[in-house]
Design an enzyme around this catalytic site. Structure first.
Site, PDB file in Angstrom:
ATOM      1  N   LEU A 194      41.122 -98.204  68.169  1.00  0.00           N
ATOM      2  CA  LEU A 194      42.148 -98.550  67.196  1.00  0.00           C
ATOM      3  C   LEU A 194      42.367 -97.289  66.361  1.00  0.00           C
ATOM      4  O   LEU A 194      41.420 -96.542  66.111  1.00  0.00           O
ATOM      5  CB  LEU A 194      41.661 -99.674  66.262  1.00  0.00           C
ATOM      6  CG  LEU A 194      41.471-101.070  66.877  1.00  0.00           C
ATOM      7  CD1 LEU A 194      40.835-102.001  65.844  1.00  0.00           C
ATOM      8  CD2 LEU A 194      42.808-101.652  67.333  1.00  0.00           C
ATOM      9  N   ASP A 195      43.607 -97.047  65.936  1.00  0.00           N
ATOM     10  CA  ASP A 195      43.855 -95.895  65.070  1.00  0.00           C
ATOM     11  C   ASP A 195      43.003 -96.024  63.812  1.00  0.00           C
ATOM     12  O   ASP A 195      42.675 -97.133  63.387  1.00  0.00           O
ATOM     13  CB  ASP A 195      45.336 -95.847  64.656  1.00  0.00           C
ATOM     14  CG  ASP A 195      46.258 -95.705  65.867  1.00  0.00           C
ATOM     15  OD1 ASP A 195      45.799 -95.183  66.900  1.00  0.00           O
ATOM     16  OD2 ASP A 195      47.419 -96.127  65.773  1.00  0.00           O
ATOM     17  N   LYS A 196      42.741 -94.877  63.191  1.00  0.00           N
ATOM     18  CA  LYS A 196      41.907 -94.838  61.985  1.00  0.00           C
ATOM     19  C   LYS A 196      42.326 -95.905  60.955  1.00  0.00           C
ATOM     20  O   LYS A 196      41.492 -96.627  60.427  1.00  0.00           O
ATOM     21  CB  LYS A 196      42.017 -93.442  61.363  1.00  0.00           C
ATOM     22  CG  LYS A 196      41.341 -93.321  60.023  1.00  0.00           C
ATOM     23  CD  LYS A 196      41.586 -91.951  59.388  1.00  0.00           C
ATOM     24  CE  LYS A 196      40.986 -91.937  57.992  1.00  0.00           C
ATOM     25  NZ  LYS A 196      41.401 -90.762  57.229  1.00  0.00           N
ATOM     26  N   THR A 219      44.286 -98.558  61.378  1.00  0.00           N
ATOM     27  CA  THR A 219      44.512 -99.916  61.880  1.00  0.00           C
ATOM     28  C   THR A 219      43.167-100.629  61.800  1.00  0.00           C
ATOM     29  O   THR A 219      42.153-100.070  62.210  1.00  0.00           O
ATOM     30  CB  THR A 219      45.020 -99.880  63.333  1.00  0.00           C
ATOM     31  OG1 THR A 219      46.258 -99.153  63.373  1.00  0.00           O
ATOM     32  CG2 THR A 219      45.244-101.287  63.875  1.00  0.00           C
ATOM     33  N   ARG A 242      53.239 -99.145  66.732  1.00  0.00           N
ATOM     34  CA  ARG A 242      53.884 -98.356  65.680  1.00  0.00           C
ATOM     35  C   ARG A 242      55.153 -97.683  66.205  1.00  0.00           C
ATOM     36  O   ARG A 242      56.202 -97.677  65.542  1.00  0.00           O
ATOM     37  CB  ARG A 242      52.893 -97.321  65.145  1.00  0.00           C
ATOM     38  CG  ARG A 242      51.654 -97.970  64.536  1.00  0.00           C
ATOM     39  CD  ARG A 242      50.532 -96.975  64.311  1.00  0.00           C
ATOM     40  NE  ARG A 242      50.943 -95.912  63.397  1.00  0.00           N
ATOM     41  CZ  ARG A 242      50.220 -94.818  63.178  1.00  0.00           C
ATOM     42  NH1 ARG A 242      49.069 -94.646  63.825  1.00  0.00           N
ATOM     43  NH2 ARG A 242      50.639 -93.902  62.338  1.00  0.00           N
TER      44      ARG A 242
END
EC number: 5.4.99.-
Length: 322
Positions: free
Chosen positions: A139-141, A143, A238
């Site tokens: 997961l992105d930082k 998110t 996104r």
């Protein structure tokens, strides 16, 4: 004399008969990463009954596979760190955690430590023996939400395949700009941005990407969406939401310049100014257990900052009498 002095030898088991050579290898030697095996096949360091074999060729039960190379070196530079972890499910084969926003998944440039991977190695030291320390997706930082981690080599193989075969169902909550009338599907290929390599972009000839969304709650100028990923490309939700002109609130890369809607309550204006990350949360994860096959489903509520934002959006919408 061949210089082939095998480090590993194994017979093709019955259950892999007829499988492609490269896939059978990945199942027989889970301690080697797929990219490493591919490299070894290309270099002629993997032999089938003493001869070369093309990746797509089918194998026969009882054939001998020999590898003359060490397994994938694990970058054990990753140190264990006693960081808190919110574990939502754990058994011998897998772990599901709820990641807070702001936590990076892998160490990398700019984040040598203090990452989820460091925390996992502290809480589950046995992960040091599993490829990629059990991580099969990220997961992105900024998110938040649910991530599954493989706890054994066999689980890593099965879960990686399940992820590629789209058999692990993941659902997200996203707060986007614009009051949307209905849900829909975005099908638009994604590739690296031609100029800014840190960004992804919708581009012809990119990798296929499909995102399904439905409106869970409508506000005066925003919407709360439930989003299902069919593919898992970097930054997919996104990029896709920005592409259909409903970017995620607070998205620092794909969002628009902050716009405060006309007539917004002071509380909403303040909340929108203060929300400094993409309002995206992995809220549900469902998969078949890699060994028992039973269905495991976990749900996680959004973190406090996102809950607070939703509360303010609800109050603003009520204040407008809509």
């Amino acid at each position: 004399m061949s210089h082939h002095d095998p480090d590993r030898e194994a017979q093709v088991p019955e259950e892999l008969a007829g499988e492609r050579f490269d896939r059978a290898l990945a199942r027989m030697f889970p301690e080697y990463s797929r990219s490493r095996l591919k490299q070894l096949i290309e270099r002629g360091e993997v032999l089938l009954d003493g001869g070369q074999c093309r990746p797509r060729e089918a194998v026969v039960a009882g054939q001998t596979v020999s590898l003359s190379a060490e397994p994938t070196p694990q970058p054990s530079r990753v140190t264990a760190q006693a960081l808190p972890l919110n574990v939502r499910h754990a058994d011998e084969e897998l772990i599901i955690i709820d990641k807070p926003p702001g936590l990076v998944v892998h160490p990398g440039a700019g984040n040598p430590d203090g990452t989820l991977e460091n925390a996992l190695l502290h809480h589950f030291p046995e992960l040091s023996a599993v490829p990629r320390h059990g991580l099969i997706h990220r997961l992105d930082k900024d998110t938040s939400g649910l991530l599954v981690i493989a706890r054994s080599n066999r689980a890593h193989v099965v879960l990686t395949e399940a992820m590629q075969a789209r058999e692990i169902s993941r659902e997200y909550l996203a707060v986007v700009v614009g009051s949307m009338p209905a849900g829909g599907t975005v099908r638009a290929s994604i590739a690296r941005h031609p100029v800014d390599r840190k960004r992804m972009a919708v581009r012809d000839g990119g990798r296929e990407a499909v995102t399904h969304y439905r409106v869970a709650e409508r506000f005066a100028h925003h919407s709360l969406l439930r989003v299902k990923l069919e593919t898992g490309r970097t930054h997919q939700i996104r990029v896709h939401m920005a592409h259909i002109r409903h970017p995620i609130i607070g998205d620092p890369v794909y969002g628009r310049r902050l716009a405060i809607p006309r007539g917004a309550t002071e509380a909403l204006a303040e909340a929108l100014r203060g929300f400094r990350r993409q309002a995206l949360h992995a809220t549900a994860l469902s998969l078949h257990h890699p060994v028992t096959g039973e269905r495991i489903s976990v749900q996680a509520d959004p973190p406090e900052d996102m809950q607070a934002l939703l509360d303010v959006l609800r109050q603003d919408t009520e204040a407008r009498g809509s």
